[in-house]
Design an enzyme around this catalytic site. Sequence first.
Site, PDB file in Angstrom:
ATOM      1  N   ASP A 115       0.839  -0.966  -0.008  1.00 38.21           N
ATOM      2  CA  ASP A 115      -0.140   0.124   0.032  1.00 38.21           C
ATOM      3  C   ASP A 115       1.085   1.198  -0.113  1.00 38.21           C
ATOM      4  O   ASP A 115       1.553   1.651   0.849  1.00 38.21           O
ATOM      5  CB  ASP A 115      -0.857   0.056   1.449  1.00 38.21           C
ATOM      6  N   ASP A 116       0.744   2.202  -0.966  1.00 36.79           N
ATOM      7  CA  ASP A 116       1.515   3.398  -1.091  1.00 36.79           C
ATOM      8  C   ASP A 116       2.969   3.163  -1.102  1.00 36.79           C
ATOM      9  O   ASP A 116       3.765   4.120  -0.854  1.00 36.79           O
ATOM     10  CB  ASP A 116       1.045   4.310   0.015  1.00 36.79           C
ATOM     11  N   CYS A 149      -6.028   4.414  -3.964  1.00 33.05           N
ATOM     12  CA  CYS A 149      -5.826   2.836  -3.498  1.00 33.05           C
ATOM     13  C   CYS A 149      -7.149   1.964  -3.991  1.00 33.05           C
ATOM     14  O   CYS A 149      -7.164   1.109  -4.640  1.00 33.05           O
ATOM     15  CB  CYS A 149      -5.712   2.664  -2.075  1.00 33.05           C
ATOM     16  N   HIS A 160     -11.152  -2.318   1.485  1.00 33.78           N
ATOM     17  CA  HIS A 160     -11.381  -1.224   0.718  1.00 33.78           C
ATOM     18  C   HIS A 160     -12.308  -1.145  -0.459  1.00 33.78           C
ATOM     19  O   HIS A 160     -12.315  -0.248  -1.305  1.00 33.78           O
ATOM     20  CB  HIS A 160     -10.198  -0.363   0.552  1.00 33.78           C
ATOM     21  N   ASP A 198      -0.518  -0.752  -4.746  1.00 32.76           N
ATOM     22  CA  ASP A 198      -1.664  -0.170  -5.386  1.00 32.76           C
ATOM     23  C   ASP A 198      -1.584   1.062  -6.159  1.00 32.76           C
ATOM     24  O   ASP A 198      -2.295   1.349  -6.973  1.00 32.76           O
ATOM     25  CB  ASP A 198      -2.725  -0.035  -4.067  1.00 32.76           C
ATOM     26  N   ASN A 199      -0.606   1.983  -5.704  1.00 31.71           N
ATOM     27  CA  ASN A 199      -0.170   3.227  -6.399  1.00 31.71           C
ATOM     28  C   ASN A 199       1.084   3.621  -6.016  1.00 31.71           C
ATOM     29  O   ASN A 199       1.757   2.813  -5.199  1.00 31.71           O
ATOM     30  CB  ASN A 199      -1.568   4.146  -6.093  1.00 31.71           C
TER      31      ASN A 199
END
Length: 549
Positions: free
Chosen positions: A69-70, A113, A201, A358-359
Site C-alpha cells: 500500500d502506497d 488505492c 477497501h 496499489d499506487n
Amino acid sequence: MKRTTRAATLAGLTLGAVLAWTFRAELLLALVELRAAREALGPPRAVEWHAGSPRPRDDRPNIVFILFDDLGINDLSTFGGGVAGGRVPTPAIDRLAAEGALFRQAYAGTASCAPSRAMLLTGRYPTRTGFEFTPMPDGMGRAVSLIANSAGNGMPPVRYDAEAAARQPPYESMGLPASEVTLAEVLKGRGYYTAHIGKWHLGRGEGSRPTDQGFDDSLLMASGLFLPEEHPEAVNAYLPFDPIDRFLWARMRFAASFNDGEWFEPGGYLTDYWTDEAINVIRQHRGQPFFLYLAHWGVHTPLQATRADYDAVGDIEPHRLRVYAAMVRALDRSVARILATLDEEGLAEDTLVILSSDNGGAGYVGLAEINAPYRGWKLTLYEGGLRVPLFLRWPGTIAAGTVVQAPVAHIDVMPTLAEAAGARLPTDRVIDGHSLLPLATGASREPVHDALYWHSAGYAAVRRGDWKLQRSERPPFRRLFDLAADPTEQVDVAAGHPAVVTELAGLLDAHLAERRPPLYPHTIEAPVAIDKTLADPVTPADTIIYWPN
C-alpha cells in the site's frame, strides 16, 4: 448588576465562539476520537481457516498475490535505489523479482488505492464498474478539508462539497457492486480455495464484502493502526503537516475481523500478524490449489514500526523516514517468510507469486525520494503516482531474470492469473486487461495494449506508445510528455506537437464516452504539489494539480 452580568455573559460567549473557531480542527478531531472509542473490540482470538482438502496433482498452480500500500518505486533496492538512500535494502523482494519476470513499465490502475484494487480484481476500468473514487470514512472529507485549509502552508484550499457529501451512502455501503466478477470468483469456479488477508477497501455492505466477492475466508483489516498507539513495542511517527494523518490517528484503532464477525485485537504488529496467518493458510491448504490474496497495509500512514525494526535500520533522519524505513523492512521480511514457507512445504515449483503496490508513494508523508526519479505522487497522474513494482515468479514456467519493457497495468492482473489457473474469463462483459503470461514466458514481445487510460472525475491521462497526455478540467490544462526522451515528465511538449495532443485527446474522449456514472459522487478536490512533499512550503511558482475524490 444585571448589565454587568449580561456583559460578562456576552463576553464569555464571544470568547467561547472565538476559541471554538480557532481550535475547530482540534475539536472536530476530538469528536472523531470519541466516536472511535465507542467501537466494541474483543481480545485476540485464533483464526479458524476453512479446513484444507487433498487434491489430485494437476497443472493448476497455487497463487499468492502480495499487494503493498502506497509503496514508492524507489523504496525497493530492486531498481537500484532503496529507502533512505539505499541504507535499507529489500533482499527478499529483490530475490522474488530476480527469480521471475520484472515488468519495468508497470502502472497502477489509478493513483489512489480503492479503484486500483477494484481494477486488480476485475480487470476492468472504472468507466465500466463505476467504482471511480476511494471511499472515505464518514466525516473524513470534511475533517481533512477543514484541517488543510487552516494549515497556512501556501497550498490552495481543498474544495469540499457538502451537498455531494450529503448524497453519499454510508461508508460501509460504498463498495464494488456484487454484479462484478472478481478474480476470486473466477478461481473459485476452477476449484481453488480462496483466502483474503488484510486491507480490502471495496465495501463492507452486503454484496461487497470479501466473502461475497469470491473469498472462502477473509481476515480483514477492520480499522487502521499497526499496533495500539501506546504499545511498548510501537514506534510512532506523527505528521502534523498532513490532514489525513491527523484524521487517521484520531479515527483508527488496532482491530481485525474474520469472515464478517465481531472486531477483535490482532495477534501482533499487522505486517507480521498477517504474515503469520498467511503462512497458516499455505500450510493448511498445501494439498489443494489455493489463492492467497495478502493485501498489506504498509507503508500507508499512520507510520508505525516495531521497536526491533526501528533499531535495526539504524540512525536515519528524520524520525519519520526511520519509521518508514522500518516499515519497509517489515514488508521485506514478510516476503522472505512467504517464500521460505513455500520452499519448506515443497510448493515453490507449483506456486505463482505476484507482487505489486496499489499506487505510487504519497507526498503527504513528507519524504522526497520515495518515487525517484519520477515526478509526482499518489493522487497525481504523473509517473510517480502511477509507476508500481510488478513481479511474477513461477518456476519452470517463467524463466529467472526475465525483464519485460512493454507498458502493462493493474487491469492485466486478473486475466493473467485466470489464464495461469486455466480458468475462463466472464463472457458477458468487457474485460479491459490482457494476460501477461505471453510476455512473461517469452512467447510474445508484442505490447498487450494500444493505449492505457487513467481518470478521476475531470483529471485524466492516456499513454499510447511513448506519448502521454495529461488533461485537467480544474485547473484547465493539457500536458504532453515524450516518455522515451523524457521518462520523468520534466518538459511539456504539447505546443510543439499539436497533432499528437489532438490524437490522444480523441482517445481519451472515446474512452470516457463509455463511462458509467460513478457509483457515488466525489466530495473533495485536493491540491497536490507535483514537486514538493506536503512538508515543504509551496510557492505560486509550483506546479499544482487537483485530485477529485
